[in-house]
Design an enzyme around this catalytic site. Structure first.
Site, PDB file in Angstrom:
ATOM      1  CE1 TYR A  93      -4.724  -8.200  -0.174  1.00 50.15           C
ATOM      2  CE2 TYR A  93      -3.286 -10.058   0.299  1.00 50.15           C
ATOM      3  CZ  TYR A  93      -3.787  -8.806   0.633  1.00 50.15           C
ATOM      4  OH  TYR A  93      -3.360  -8.158   1.771  1.00 50.15           O
ATOM      5  CG  ASP A 111       3.880  -9.987   4.941  1.00 51.85           C
ATOM      6  OD1 ASP A 111       3.370  -9.504   3.924  1.00 51.85           O
ATOM      7  OD2 ASP A 111       4.716 -10.908   4.912  1.00 51.85           O
ATOM      8  CG  HIS A 153      -1.557  -9.680   4.582  1.00 49.00           C
ATOM      9  ND1 HIS A 153      -1.406  -9.173   3.315  1.00 49.00           N
ATOM     10  CD2 HIS A 153      -0.317  -9.995   5.011  1.00 49.00           C
ATOM     11  CE1 HIS A 153      -0.118  -9.179   3.010  1.00 49.00           C
ATOM     12  NE2 HIS A 153       0.568  -9.668   4.004  1.00 49.00           N
ATOM     13  CB  CYS A 167      -0.895   0.000   1.223  1.00 48.27           C
ATOM     14  SG  CYS A 167       0.078  -0.140   2.727  1.00 48.27           S
TER      15      CYS A 167
END
Lengths: 688, 311, 249
Positions: free
Chosen positions: A169, A265, A172, A30
């Site tokens: 995706y 992560d 997370h 991001c």
């Protein structure tokens, strides 16, 4: 000439129908710009392509209004009108021969849908993770068919936008296919719940759909969580994490493996080293012949080579190291290892996205400014005059200013009162866990050694007279700041009346090694890292430490840097007593008075010393003295006197580096009322 | 061509460095050895020098003035003998480096220091810029004065020669200087940047306690300084001032023992000039093995305690 | 008592020297230059002697290009009283430098000449010893301690086996080793004040010294890369090797 040791990093890698020119893979990350600042985002990705990365991916790209995570600003492909923005990014990436990847994502029940007001959907009905009073509903078969259709449509749009890799995706805990995969969130009893095969069904279907739609010319990577780090109740790398990859090996062109949630992560350097997850990731290549990419805050080319040679990864993944240095691959290629700006793991970049602001980086002040200010991390404009500049203070602002001016060809003198360079960075990097922050200083020192026109003077306390006599055209004051002793910050806006000076200390005292006897109370009204780091340091020295803060959390702002939970856990485990929602309202005769942040009710405690981590005062005495007498400045032929960094206003190290860099680039430009950067204006919609 | 080599000796035995210098001298011509000293030990050294393979003649200067090899006394001795020689060679040791330039200046010739190779009668290679570059230089002086780096030349055999020993007399004490005393190196842990042996630990040690538990005893046994990799320092296992590397200390000891250190480039930059590098690491592909002279692949927690016991 | 301190302008010790591709030498274009670190130690030692009252005047001298004035100014900023630049753009060898310094010694009559043991560019380690020879004075090289005792100077030297102390009759030549002291920084305010201290400018011809070099550099190359060594099979083998190296007993 590339050191032969690193040639392996420049080998091409086939990913499905496409080939990456080297093993440097910028994984999706991001950046706070997203759909609201598309050219900013595209400019940033393009800069990385110029820096030599083989594959560059966007951040997560929202595929449908049913999962809207505003105010976070990520990429978006809701309909065809979103294509041009993403095409700009893809084009920029292609300009330098890199492959462009887009991480399509649907946030399932993690989307609060604050803008769209749709009801969030997910595998089972759950409250959203944030405290929004919103709950999701369980998806039925039609919802699943819908999701598959939205995903396929987004994939086709992504292909039209020019992307070479189109992700599914599932990592997370943030996105629907992973929410289905996880036993923590998926309590279904139909064919999409229960066994691993069932929980992986949606992921399988999305992979099949995407391959069918775009797989002829585009690679389909999957970003997957191989270990939720929650123990046997979740996915574990050696069991389900491995099994799901084995099960779906043929379905993906590339395995982009991650561990845990975002805070795992993007492990901050305070809590973990480079390549922290190698042991977990090492399982993956045993069960798939497809290429594997993973991250680990890799900054060392030797570590990167080792990951490949040891058969852990095929592509070296990086987000933060690519932010700190977009030109990392080129610098390795050109044997300019000394010039690599290493990521310090402070996560100020993550904090940008979490505070809905364009990405910034402590080490790289041009990050996020590529398009809007036209800043290039490696190219500075040539000097515009023969001005000689004196910079007083060699902390992060002064160092960055000296390096920037030096690279532009200016004659610079950098003077610091201490016997080492680095200012607050030198001192703060000696706090527990912050050692890697010292790289802010080390990188700039390595650059200074290569700039013969920048002269460095240590042990050089400068008075106003010294400066006036020094015969420089421009004076820059980067004299930093000092922690206040009067308790003033957010809770107290005026100096505390009931404070006994002899037993009151500040973080400056602690870092200077002043002897402090416990029991100590640390009052934190700063809410970033300092209060917690000071408490930890004193506790490590064996003192009895209590940390009091008016906020409900310790180091509350570090929620944004993904560190908060770990900080509080670490302090608790070390035996620091924590008093949240309490403000220090007095410390006299060994008695601290604490008031409840809500009711004002006072309690008392016996302490030998108090350390106030509240706010700082700019060290601006020298600046004020100089600018007070304009005639004197004129007589000394001084064209300008400017304060930068903490001495202008105390802030983060990132802000200080930014301030130093900005002066270096822009000091010749007149200050006007114009907006000092480019921006994009929304297009007005139809109107009756 | 004839060459005179100043032989350093201790307790009647020529030092290894001199054996190497004899080899270097042999490349230039007939080698004569000069032994300067005092009393029985000097005589012993001369006899031993006569046995060095490649030495054609030994000159013995026995005088109390030469006992401590004071340059003010030894240099005139060499200069007086220099007439019959084309080259005068000294070890690149503290004695050789002290005496040779004084000789060179007295002869009005330029010295070539730290010779690494003899390319021809007048051309030699030597390190410059702290060994970051190697220069090939040619001397135009009729007489050559060289200091020779011992590690660059094989040692001549200490036996096999049968040279004659001839007595020579020099001017003795010049009266400018006197020897006050000597001190053998102290036994307490030496400073990192000047230690002859360094034992360094990496992140593999796992904790500050383990770092000290494993590394310190070995360092003590070897009389070594203790260093650490950046990763170990970042992790808090060793203090900042132990860091060896580009952004830490640059060291060049005789022996550098890297324990659990992978050998990242920035670490190598700090120790690559060590004469001998020993690496202990469980990863046989670790880059450190690319530069280590002696490597041992295995578990450091087993190896190092055993090594500490046995050295 | 007057102390003469020769100083040399060399590549800054933080800069990694790059060998030119054409083999003619190390690339010094646009490279940071500073005072030779061993010379900084010499300047510092001279100043300490002055602060102790053992010396009354410190004269810094440098043989080099015009820019060597910056180096001399640093010496002045640290505390030297006067400076002499012997200006030449040619590379000057230790023998020629020693001859020039002998001429300066004759003019200035110092009791001690304090030099760095070697310059970090050519690493010759000769100038001090040569100057001692030419002036017929004693030499205390690789000093880690310097003590004036009447008309003698006692110098503790770093030698291969440890430390050795010699007593030299003044005037004497002393060369410094790393551990002699930690030099103070030349602060910017002091650099500015140093502009008022005298700086004389001379040439080698003024002293009648022929500085023509005796050595010709034929080529300059990078050193051979370090090669991988041997992998041993056991701790015992390693112990044996360490014994060979003289590290273990």
């Amino acid at each position: 000439m590339t050191n032969s040791r690193y040639e392996i990093l420049f080998e091409p890698v086939r990913i499905g129908p496409v080939t990456a020119k080297n093993r440097f893979y910028q994984v999706p990350h991001c950046n706070g710009m997203g759909h609201r600042a598309p050219s900013g985002m595209a400019g940033m990705r393009r800069m990385k392509a110029e820096g030599g990365w083989g594959v560059i991916c966007t951040e997560v790209c929202e595929i449908h209004p049913s999962a809207d995570i505003s105010p976070h600003s990520e990429a978006r492909l809701w309909d065809d009108r979103d294509i041009p923005a993403l095409a700009r990014a893809a084009d920029g990436i292609h300009e330098f021969g890199a492959l462009a990847g887009v991480e399509l994502g649907h946030h399932g029940f993690r989307a609060q849908n604050r803008t769209t007001r749709e009801v969030p959907i997910g595998p089972s009905a759950h409250a959203v993770a944030s405290y929004d009073p919103v709950q999701s509903r369980a998806m039925d078969k039609q919802d699943i068919r819908n999701l598959r259709r939205w995903h396929k449509a987004a994939a086709l749009r992504a292909k039209r936008a020019g992307f070479d890799l189109i992700y599914v995706y599932a990592a997370h805990g943030l996105v629907t296919p992973m929410q289905f995969l996880s036993r923590k969130y998926n309590q279904r009893t139909d064919e999409y719940g229960g066994s691993l095969e069932n929980r992986a069904r949606l992921l399988r279907e999305l992979l099949e759909d995407t391959k069918e739609a775009v797989g002829d010319t585009c690679a389909v990577p999957v970003r997957i969580c191989i270990d939720e780090l929650i123990g046997p109740g979740g996915i574990c790398a050696s069991e389900e994490g491995k099994d799901v990859i084995e099960m779906l090996s043929g379905h993906a062109d590339l395995w982009d493996v991650t561990v845990g949630d975002w805070s795992d992560d993007s492990l901050p350097s305070r809590f973990g080293p480079e390549a922290a997850y190698e042991e977990l990731v090492a399982h993956v290549k045993k069960v798939t012949g497809k290429p594997v990419v993973g991250v680990g805050r890799f900054t060392s080319p030797d570590t990167m080579v080792a990951q490949v040679r040891r058969g852990v990864l095929d592509l070296v993944g990086a987000a933060r190291p690519s932010i700190a240095d977009p030109f990392l691959p080129n610098k390795i290629r050109d044997d300019q290892l000394d010039d690599i700006r290493e990521c310090i793991g402070c996560n100020i970049c993550a904090a940008s996205d979490n505070t809905y602001t364009p990405i910034r980086c402590t080490q790289n002040p041009t990050m996020g400014e590529e398009w809007r200010r036209g800043w290039h991390p490696e190219i500075m404009p040539q000097k515009e005059s023969e001005d000689r500049i004196l910079i007083v203070g060699a902390g992060p602002a002064g160092l960055e200013c000296a390096v920037t001016l030096g690279k532009r060809g200016y004659q610079v003198a950098l003077a610091d009162a201490r016997e080492e360079l680095g200012g607050r960075v030198a001192l703060e990097s000696r706090l527990p866990g912050l050692s890697e922050w010292g790289r802010v200083r080390e990188y700039r020192m390595s650059q200074l050694h290569q700039l013969p026109d920048v002269s460095v003077f240590l042990a050089s306390m400068m008075t106003a007279e010294d400066i006036l006599e020094a015969e420089f055209d421009r004076i820059v004051l980067a004299t930093g700041s000092s922690w206040r002793r009067d308790g003033v910050a957010r809770w107290h806006r005026n100096p505390m009346a009931r404070l006994q000076a002899e037993h009151v200390f500040t973080p400056d005292d602690v870092m200077a090694g002043v002897a402090i006897e416990g029991p100590v109370i640390v009052f934190d009204d700063d809410h970033y890292y300092m209060g917690g780091a000071i408490a930890e340091k004193l506790r490590d020295q064996g003192l009895d430490v209590t940390l009091a803060t008016p906020a409900p959390l310790v180091s509350a702002w570090t929620v944004n840097t993904l560190e908060q939970a770990r900080i509080q856990a670490r302090l608790l485990r070390k035996g620091v007593k924590i008093l949240t929602s309490r403000a220090l309202t007095g410390f006299v005769d060994g008695v601290a008075t604490l008031a409840c942040a809500f009711t004002g009710e006072e309690t008392h405690g016996d302490f030998n010393a108090a350390v106030l981590a509240t706010s700082r005062s700019a060290n601006d005495q020298l600046y004020r003295e100089l600018v007070a007498d304009e005639a004197r400045l004129k007589a000394a032929n001084i064209k300008s006197v400017t304060a930068i960094g903490d001495s202008l206003a105390p802030g983060t190290i990132a802000q200080a580096v930014f301030g130093g860099h900005r002066y270096g680039r822009e000091f010749e430009k007149p200050v006007t009322d114009d907006v000092p950067f480019n921006r994009e204006i929304s297009e007005l919609g139809p109107w009756p | 061509m004839s060459v005179l080599v100043l032989i350093e000796h201790e307790a009647g035995v020529p030092k290894d460095a001199s054996l190497s210098t004899v080899t270097a001298a042999g490349k230039l011509g007939e080698v004569h050895a000069l032994v300067a000293g005092s009393g029985a030990e000097a005589k012993q050294a001369a006899d031993a020098a006569a046995k060095i393979a490649g030495v054609a003649k030994v000159l013995l200067a026995d005088d109390a003035a030469y006992e401590n090899m004071l340059a003010e006394n030894v240099a005139p001795l060499v200069v007086d003998l220099a007439g019959s020689y084309d080259a005068l060679l000294f070890n690149a040791t503290s004695i050789g480096k002290n005496v040779a330039p004084r000789v060179a200046a007295m002869l009005d010739v330029m010295q070539v220091s730290d010779v690494l190779s003899v390319e021809s009668a007048d051309t030699f290679t030597r390190p410059i810029y702290a060994g970051n570059a190697i220069a090939t230089v040619k001397s135009s002086d009729a007489k050559k004065v060289l200091t020779v780096r011992g590690t660059a030349f094989a040692k001549a055999a200490a036996s096999g020669g049968s040279a004659s020993v001839e007595s020579v007399t020099g001017k003795g004490d010049a009266g400018l200087s006197s020897f006050v005393g000597a001190e053998v190196s102290k036994s307490e842990r030496p400073e990192l940047t000047s230690a002859k042996v360094v034992v360094s630990g990496g992140r593999a040690l796992g904790s500050s306690e383990e770092f000290h538990r494993v590394i310190d005893p070995l360092a003590d046994k070897l009389g070594a300084a203790v260093g650490a990799s950046r990763a170990a320092v970042d992790a808090g296992y060793a203090p900042n001032d132990y860091q060896v590397g580009q952004t830490g200390k640059i060291v060049a000891p005789e022996v550098y023992v890297a324990i659990g250190i992978s050998g990242a480039i920035q670490h190598l930059a700090g120790m690559k000039d060590s004469k001998t590098i020993v690496a202990i690491n469980k990863d046989e592909d670790a880059p450190i093995f690319q530069v280590a002279d002696l490597g041992l692949v295995g578990d450091l927690f087993q190896i190092v305690p055993e090594l500490t016991n046995k050295v | 008592m007057k102390i003469l301190v020769p100083v040399k302008r060399v590549i800054d010790y933080n800069v990694k020297p790059r060998v030119k591709m054409d083999g003619t030498g190390v690339d010094l274009t646009n490279v940071k230059m500073s005072m030779n670190p061993f010379d900084e130690i010499a300047v510092e030692e001279a100043i300490r002697l002055k602060e102790k009252g053992a010396a009354s005047e410190i004269v810094a001298v440098s043989v080099g290009p015009q820019k060597a004035q910056d180096t001399l100014r640093t010496a002045l900023a640290m505390g030297a009283d006067r400076a002499i630049l012997i200006q030449t753009d040619q590379e000057v060898e230790p023998l020629a430098v020693a001859k020039l310094l002998k001429a300066v010694m004759d003019e200035e009559g110092p009791s001690i000449v304090l030099l760095g043991k070697q310059a970090i560019d050519d690493d010759s380690n000769q100038t001090g010893q040569m100057l001692a020879a030419l002036s017929g004075r004693p030499q205390g090289t690789f000093a880690s301690k310097v003590e004036i005792k009447g008309d003698q100077v006692e110098v503790t030297r770093e030698v291969d086996g440890g430390l050795e102390t010699v007593s030299l009759t003044l005037p004497a030549i002393v060369t410094t080793d790393l551990r002699l002291n930690e030099p103070r920084y030349a602060s910017l305010p002091n650099i500015m004040k140093a502009k008022t201290k005298p700086m004389a400018s001379k040439t080698p011809q003024d002293y009648g010294v022929d500085i023509a070099p005796r050595l010709t550099t034929l080529k300059v190359e990078e050193p051979a890369k370090r090669q991988a060594g041997v992998k041993l099979g056991s701790v015992d083998e390693l112990v044996a090797k360490l014994k060979d190296l003289g590290v273990a007993k």
